[in-house]
Write an enzyme that holds these catalytic residues in place. Structure first.
Site, PDB file in Angstrom:
ATOM      1  N   ASN A   1      67.263  24.265  26.748  1.00 55.54           N
ATOM      2  CA  ASN A   1      66.309  23.777  28.096  1.00 55.54           C
ATOM      3  C   ASN A   1      65.102  24.422  27.836  1.00 55.54           C
ATOM      4  OD1 ASN A   1      66.260  26.629  29.249  1.00 55.54           O
ATOM      5  ND2 ASN A   1      68.469  26.312  29.240  1.00 55.54           N
TER       6      ASN A   1
ATOM      7  N   ASP B   1      80.512  30.963  32.862  1.00 55.82           N
ATOM      8  CA  ASP B   1      79.285  31.454  33.858  1.00 55.82           C
ATOM      9  C   ASP B   1      79.297  33.134  33.962  1.00 55.82           C
ATOM     10  OD1 ASP B   1      77.833  32.350  35.843  1.00 55.82           O
ATOM     11  OD2 ASP B   1      78.247  30.253  37.107  1.00 55.82           O
TER      12      ASP B   1
ATOM     13  N   PHE C   1      69.650  34.080  39.985  1.00 52.97           N
ATOM     14  CA  PHE C   1      68.549  33.050  40.182  1.00 52.97           C
ATOM     15  C   PHE C   1      69.359  31.709  40.512  1.00 52.97           C
ATOM     16  CE2 PHE C   1      64.173  34.206  39.090  1.00 52.97           C
ATOM     17  CZ  PHE C   1      64.141  35.642  38.665  1.00 52.97           C
TER      18      PHE C   1
ATOM     19  N   LYS D   1      75.934  29.619  46.123  1.00 50.62           N
ATOM     20  CA  LYS D   1      75.955  30.372  45.090  1.00 50.62           C
ATOM     21  C   LYS D   1      76.086  32.032  45.079  1.00 50.62           C
ATOM     22  CE  LYS D   1      73.656  27.268  41.819  1.00 50.62           C
ATOM     23  NZ  LYS D   1      72.529  26.751  41.239  1.00 50.62           N
TER      24      LYS D   1
HETATM   25  N1  CTP Z   1      74.254  31.749  34.884  1.00 48.89           N
HETATM   26  C1  CTP Z   1      75.068  32.497  34.240  1.00 48.89           C
HETATM   27  N2  CTP Z   1      75.832  31.934  33.223  1.00 48.89           N
HETATM   28  C2  CTP Z   1      75.965  30.602  33.180  1.00 48.89           C
HETATM   29  C3  CTP Z   1      75.156  29.848  33.791  1.00 48.89           C
HETATM   30  C4  CTP Z   1      74.303  30.317  35.130  1.00 48.89           C
HETATM   31  O1  CTP Z   1      74.904  33.648  34.143  1.00 48.89           O
HETATM   32  N3  CTP Z   1      76.799  30.023  32.292  1.00 48.89           N
HETATM   33  C5  CTP Z   1      73.342  32.207  35.756  1.00 48.89           C
HETATM   34  C6  CTP Z   1      71.868  32.153  35.783  1.00 48.89           C
HETATM   35  O2  CTP Z   1      71.398  33.172  34.811  1.00 48.89           O
HETATM   36  C7  CTP Z   1      71.339  32.347  37.324  1.00 48.89           C
HETATM   37  C8  CTP Z   1      72.530  31.935  38.001  1.00 48.89           C
HETATM   38  O3  CTP Z   1      73.797  31.954  37.182  1.00 48.89           O
HETATM   39  O4  CTP Z   1      71.352  33.475  37.768  1.00 48.89           O
HETATM   40  C9  CTP Z   1      72.628  30.237  38.608  1.00 48.89           C
HETATM   41  O5  CTP Z   1      72.371  29.441  37.439  1.00 48.89           O
HETATM   42  P1  CTP Z   1      72.066  28.099  37.953  1.00 48.89           P
HETATM   43  O6  CTP Z   1      71.837  27.080  36.527  1.00 48.89           O
HETATM   44  O7  CTP Z   1      70.985  27.850  39.066  1.00 48.89           O
HETATM   45  O8  CTP Z   1      73.149  27.422  38.789  1.00 48.89           O
HETATM   46  P2  CTP Z   1      74.823  27.330  38.211  1.00 48.89           P
HETATM   47  O9  CTP Z   1      75.504  28.447  38.611  1.00 48.89           O
HETATM   48  O10 CTP Z   1      74.723  26.973  36.491  1.00 48.89           O
HETATM   49  O11 CTP Z   1      75.019  26.069  38.954  1.00 48.89           O
HETATM   50  P3  CTP Z   1      74.638  24.487  38.893  1.00 48.89           P
HETATM   51  O12 CTP Z   1      74.229  24.236  37.324  1.00 48.89           O
HETATM   52  O13 CTP Z   1      75.757  23.676  39.401  1.00 48.89           O
HETATM   53  O14 CTP Z   1      73.250  24.398  39.812  1.00 48.89           O
END
Ligand code: CTP
Length: 394
Positions: free
Chosen positions: A212, A307, A324, A338
């Site tokens: 990304n 996650d 975040f 979240k």
């Molecule tokens: N995060 C993480 N590990 C992952 C995905 C996300 O530690 N595999 C953490 C990110 O660093 C961030 C938070 O979770 O602090 C939220 O990430 P975000 O991408 O906004 O949301 P997701 O929980 O992945 O949910 P979605 O993609 O469905 O919005």
């Protein structure tokens, strides 16, 4: 108000500790006293009790104390320990790792500054074993107030007299003022902070990957700011072009799985963890060993990555956990979900439009607060995030 624990060991100068206790009390400090049994033969605990207005601890096995483990309670209570007078014996015991009475036990359970104000007979003072013990203790951060020259109890004029009480009081007050100053200038002093930063790359074959647009700027800026505020900082970082900041431990990873593995290695010892990385939620089910040749169509199956933040939330204990939330719509609603689901203390809500840019428009959301900020540079954003963490959680 700062708390000072005075350890009085069994030298003739034990009676001078009374002046130190009252002098420090006059300066507004709260003072408690622990004595060795020998010291209690030279000056009574009662004298220190009336000066300090606290019970004096001598015996490890005293039944009257209203706390269970008195030596730990005292070690937790004190901001500094001053052993005055410090005899040859107490220095030797601490250097040898011996904890066989209240004073030596409290010192062994104490993890802040300990001062020994030395006082003893000149031949003991000059004994090379003492010098060796002092050298060893200095290595572990113990501090010493040298004895003065003067008429000793053994009727000789030599080095071994306890330093003038007023001088000792000045040294201890100065030390406490300095630690006070450090704790206001450096609110994260002594704290361990881990930050995940940047993007992850999920390989499809040796040259292709899914990723990304995250640059890592936000995570690095949070790390640099935490370092300036006194923290011991580790950044677990995905690939980025950012120059490595000084005095920050950078652990480089590529994939989400590697990031998870490294974070879990460091997790237990951290006080604060901020997950600022844009971790890929999925990875290709298989990574080809060789470059995939082109055909008419390519179908790639993706499987879920762990996650990291969710896993950290499950084993959070008393850590401060900040995440975040990068959202395209329903920002606050999704972020609140979240916050709860991942067991976070705070979430930094931002729009995906901020990805890859120098600025960020954020809302900081906790269980009982929601603060909106104007659009700011990421450096300024990280200052605001740390300010809020300090105000709300430290
Ligand atoms: N995060 C993480 N590990 C992952 C995905 C996300 O530690 N595999 C953490 C990110 O660093 C961030 C938070 O979770 O602090 C939220 O990430 P975000 O991408 O906004 O949301 P997701 O929980 O992945 O949910 P979605 O993609 O469905 O919005």
């Amino acid at each position: 108000m700062k708390n000072i624990l005075i350890g009085v060991s069994g030298g003739i100068a034990a009676y001078k500790a009374a002046n130190i206790v009252s002098g420090l009390r006059k300066r507004g400090y709260d003072v408690k006293v622990v004595m060795t049994e020998n010291a209690a033969k030279i000056i009574t605990p009662l004298a220190f009790e009336s000066l300090s207005k606290h019970d004096v601890a001598v015996d490890m096995w005293e039944r009257n104390f209203n706390v269970n483990v008195e030596h730990i309670a005292l070690a937790d209570w004190a901001d500094i320990i001053l052993v005055a007078p410090a005899t040859y014996n107490i220095v030797g015991k601490v250097a040898g790792g011996i904890a066989d009475d209240m004073l030596s036990t409290v010192i062994s359970a104490f993890n802040k500054t300990v001062y020994f104000a030395l006082a003893m007979n000149v031949r003991m003072y000059e004994n090379p074993i003492l010098a060796e013990n002092i050298k060893k203790l200095k290595k572990y951060g113990y501090k010493f107030i040298e004895a003065d020259e003067g008429l000793l109890a053994c009727n000789v004029n030599a080095k071994g007299r306890l330093k003038n009480e007023q001088e000792i009081i000045k040294i201890i007050s100065k030390e406490l003022e300095e630690t006070e100053k450090i704790s206001t200038d450096k609110p994260l002093a002594g704290k361990k902070v881990l930050i995940t930063a940047g993007r992850t790359e999920e390989p499809l074959d040796p040259i292709r990957y899914f990723s990304n647009r995250s640059t890592g700027k936000m995570g690095y800026s949070l790390g640099e700011e935490a370092e300036k505020l006194g923290a011991d900082v580790t950044i677990v970082s995905g690939p980025t072009n950012i120059d490595k900041p000084d005095r920050v431990n950078i652990v480089e990873v590529r994939t989400a799985e590697e990031m998870y593995g490294e974070v879990m290695k460091y997790e237990a010892e951290q006080d604060i963890i901020i997950a600022a990385a844009a971790v890929a939620d999925y990875r290709p089910e298989y990574t080809a060993d060789k470059k995939i040749k082109k055909g008419d169509m390519l179908t790639v199956n993706f499987i879920r990555n762990k996650d990291i933040l969710l896993e950290l939330g499950k084993i959070k204990k008393d850590k401060i956990l900040v995440g975040f939330a990068a959202e395209s719509e329903n920002l606050i609603e999704n972020a609140k979900e979240k916050l709860q689901k991942k067991n976070l203390d705070m979430i930094v809500v931002n729009s995906v439009d901020n990805f890859g840019t120098d600025d960020n428009t954020i809302t900081l959301l906790g269980k009982d607060f929601e603060t909106d900020f104007e659009k700011m540079e990421k450096k300024k954003v990280s200052k605001e995030i740390w300010k809020t963490i300090e105000e709300k959680f430290l």
